[in-house]
Write a protein that holds these residues in place. Structure first.
Motif, mmCIF file in Angstrom:
data_model
loop_
_atom_site.group_PDB
_atom_site.id
_atom_site.type_symbol
_atom_site.label_atom_id
_atom_site.label_comp_id
_atom_site.label_asym_id
_atom_site.label_seq_id
_atom_site.Cartn_x
_atom_site.Cartn_y
_atom_site.Cartn_z
ATOM 1 N N VAL A 3 0.854 -1.187 0.000
ATOM 2 C CA VAL A 3 0.000 0.000 0.000
ATOM 3 C C VAL A 3 0.887 1.233 0.000
ATOM 4 O O VAL A 3 1.788 1.363 0.832
ATOM 5 C CB VAL A 3 -0.944 -0.003 1.217
ATOM 6 C CG1 VAL A 3 -1.709 1.306 1.314
ATOM 7 C CG2 VAL A 3 -1.900 -1.179 1.152
ATOM 8 N N VAL A 4 0.643 2.141 -0.951
ATOM 9 C CA VAL A 4 1.416 3.385 -1.022
ATOM 10 C C VAL A 4 0.561 4.603 -0.683
ATOM 11 O O VAL A 4 1.086 5.705 -0.541
ATOM 12 C CB VAL A 4 2.098 3.578 -2.394
ATOM 13 C CG1 VAL A 4 3.128 2.497 -2.640
ATOM 14 C CG2 VAL A 4 1.089 3.629 -3.524
ATOM 15 N N ALA A 90 0.816 9.699 -9.013
ATOM 16 C CA ALA A 90 0.709 8.278 -8.705
ATOM 17 C C ALA A 90 1.990 7.548 -9.117
ATOM 18 O O ALA A 90 2.488 6.693 -8.377
ATOM 19 C CB ALA A 90 -0.507 7.678 -9.404
ATOM 20 N N ALA A 91 2.541 7.902 -10.257
ATOM 21 C CA ALA A 91 3.785 7.285 -10.731
ATOM 22 C C ALA A 91 4.943 7.611 -9.794
ATOM 23 O O ALA A 91 5.780 6.750 -9.507
ATOM 24 C CB ALA A 91 4.095 7.736 -12.152
ATOM 25 N N LEU A 93 4.812 8.000 -6.674
ATOM 26 C CA LEU A 93 4.654 7.152 -5.487
ATOM 27 C C LEU A 93 4.850 5.676 -5.799
ATOM 28 O O LEU A 93 4.892 4.853 -4.888
ATOM 29 C CB LEU A 93 3.265 7.360 -4.877
ATOM 30 C CG LEU A 93 2.973 8.743 -4.301
ATOM 31 C CD1 LEU A 93 1.516 8.829 -3.859
ATOM 32 C CD2 LEU A 93 3.901 9.057 -3.150
ATOM 33 N N GLY A 94 4.928 5.335 -7.074
ATOM 34 C CA GLY A 94 5.084 3.940 -7.466
ATOM 35 C C GLY A 94 3.770 3.177 -7.503
ATOM 36 O O GLY A 94 3.768 1.941 -7.509
ATOM 37 N N ALA A 95 2.650 3.903 -7.529
ATOM 38 C CA ALA A 95 1.343 3.248 -7.543
ATOM 39 C C ALA A 95 1.081 2.623 -8.907
ATOM 40 O O ALA A 95 1.198 3.277 -9.929
ATOM 41 C CB ALA A 95 0.246 4.241 -7.205
ATOM 42 N N THR A 96 0.734 1.356 -8.892
ATOM 43 C CA THR A 96 0.398 0.653 -10.137
ATOM 44 C C THR A 96 -1.043 0.156 -10.131
ATOM 45 O O THR A 96 -1.537 -0.293 -11.160
ATOM 46 C CB THR A 96 1.337 -0.546 -10.352
ATOM 47 O OG1 THR A 96 1.243 -1.412 -9.213
ATOM 48 C CG2 THR A 96 2.779 -0.078 -10.541
ATOM 49 N N SER A 97 -1.707 0.257 -8.986
ATOM 50 C CA SER A 97 -3.078 -0.214 -8.858
ATOM 51 C C SER A 97 -3.853 0.732 -7.947
ATOM 52 O O SER A 97 -3.334 1.157 -6.908
ATOM 53 C CB SER A 97 -3.068 -1.625 -8.266
ATOM 54 O OG SER A 97 -4.357 -2.143 -8.165
ATOM 55 N N ALA A 111 -16.346 7.773 -0.027
ATOM 56 C CA ALA A 111 -15.444 7.060 -0.926
ATOM 57 C C ALA A 111 -14.177 6.679 -0.174
ATOM 58 O O ALA A 111 -13.718 7.423 0.704
ATOM 59 C CB ALA A 111 -15.091 7.927 -2.125
ATOM 60 N N VAL A 112 -13.638 5.529 -0.563
ATOM 61 C CA VAL A 112 -12.357 5.067 -0.044
ATOM 62 C C VAL A 112 -11.478 4.724 -1.248
ATOM 63 O O VAL A 112 -11.948 4.087 -2.195
ATOM 64 C CB VAL A 112 -12.514 3.809 0.850
ATOM 65 C CG1 VAL A 112 -11.157 3.269 1.278
ATOM 66 C CG2 VAL A 112 -13.375 4.116 2.037
ATOM 67 N N VAL A 113 -10.226 5.179 -1.197
ATOM 68 C CA VAL A 113 -9.253 4.881 -2.239
ATOM 69 C C VAL A 113 -8.048 4.220 -1.588
ATOM 70 O O VAL A 113 -7.532 4.697 -0.569
ATOM 71 C CB VAL A 113 -8.798 6.169 -2.976
ATOM 72 C CG1 VAL A 113 -7.631 5.891 -3.911
ATOM 73 C CG2 VAL A 113 -9.976 6.780 -3.730
ATOM 74 N N VAL A 114 -7.608 3.105 -2.180
ATOM 75 C CA VAL A 114 -6.382 2.434 -1.751
ATOM 76 C C VAL A 114 -5.489 2.327 -2.982
ATOM 77 O O VAL A 114 -5.932 1.842 -4.032
ATOM 78 C CB VAL A 114 -6.657 1.031 -1.165
ATOM 79 C CG1 VAL A 114 -5.361 0.327 -0.806
ATOM 80 C CG2 VAL A 114 -7.581 1.130 0.046
ATOM 81 N N MET A 115 -4.236 2.766 -2.843
ATOM 82 C CA MET A 115 -3.271 2.699 -3.939
ATOM 83 C C MET A 115 -2.174 1.713 -3.558
ATOM 84 O O MET A 115 -1.672 1.756 -2.429
ATOM 85 C CB MET A 115 -2.681 4.074 -4.198
ATOM 86 C CG MET A 115 -3.745 5.107 -4.524
ATOM 87 S SD MET A 115 -3.054 6.687 -4.928
ATOM 88 C CE MET A 115 -2.683 6.343 -6.641
ATOM 89 N N GLU A 116 -1.831 0.834 -4.501
ATOM 90 C CA GLU A 116 -0.800 -0.177 -4.256
ATOM 91 C C GLU A 116 0.293 -0.075 -5.297
ATOM 92 O O GLU A 116 0.065 0.389 -6.418
ATOM 93 C CB GLU A 116 -1.397 -1.575 -4.323
ATOM 94 C CG GLU A 116 -2.376 -1.887 -3.225
ATOM 95 C CD GLU A 116 -2.917 -3.296 -3.347
ATOM 96 O OE1 GLU A 116 -2.756 -4.067 -2.387
ATOM 97 O OE2 GLU A 116 -3.489 -3.627 -4.402
#
Length: 117
Positions: A3-4, A90-91, A93-97, A111-116
């Motif tokens: 998780v990022v 997002a890039a 932070l290294g987020a790909t999902s 709303a809830v957002v999770v970035m991985e």
């Protein structure tokens, strides 16, 4: 995957409606043309999604509202499409999902957002 970023936001739908009525150009500034056609509760949830996304990204001040669009997949599942300033952050932070959950009930949209990575 790690998780990022995580973000959550809630919006009082009646207050959001008042803001939209008070400032008619707000819909065009916050939402893409496709998003702007949605009913009020859905708009409030999409605004909450953009706020939650900004929080997940560390709330940088240079994000453009139209660079994040909430779209519905054929199944009805919401998805965030990122481009421009939002995709760039997002890039960084290294987020790909990106995972998104929306809800609206009893006058509240959330709303809830999770970035991985």
């Amino acid at each position: 995957m790690a998780v990022v970023g995580v973000g959550i936001d809630v919006v009082d739908i009646s207050r959001f409606d008042e803001a939209l009525r008070r400032t008619p150009g707000l819909v065009g500034r916050l939402f893409t043309p496709a998003e702007a056609t949605r009913p009020l509760a859905s708009l409030a949830a999409r605004f909450a999604a953009k706020e939650a996304l900004a929080k997940a990204l560390g709330a940088p001040g240079d994000l453009e509202w139209h660079d994040a669009e909430v779209v519905s997949e054929p199944t009805g599942r919401p998805r965030l499409d990122l481009r421009g300033t939002v995709a760039a952050r997002a890039a960084e932070l290294g987020a790909t999902s990106v995972h998104l959950s929306l809800s609206h009930d009893a006058g509240i949209a959330s709303a809830v957002v999770v970035m991985e990575s």
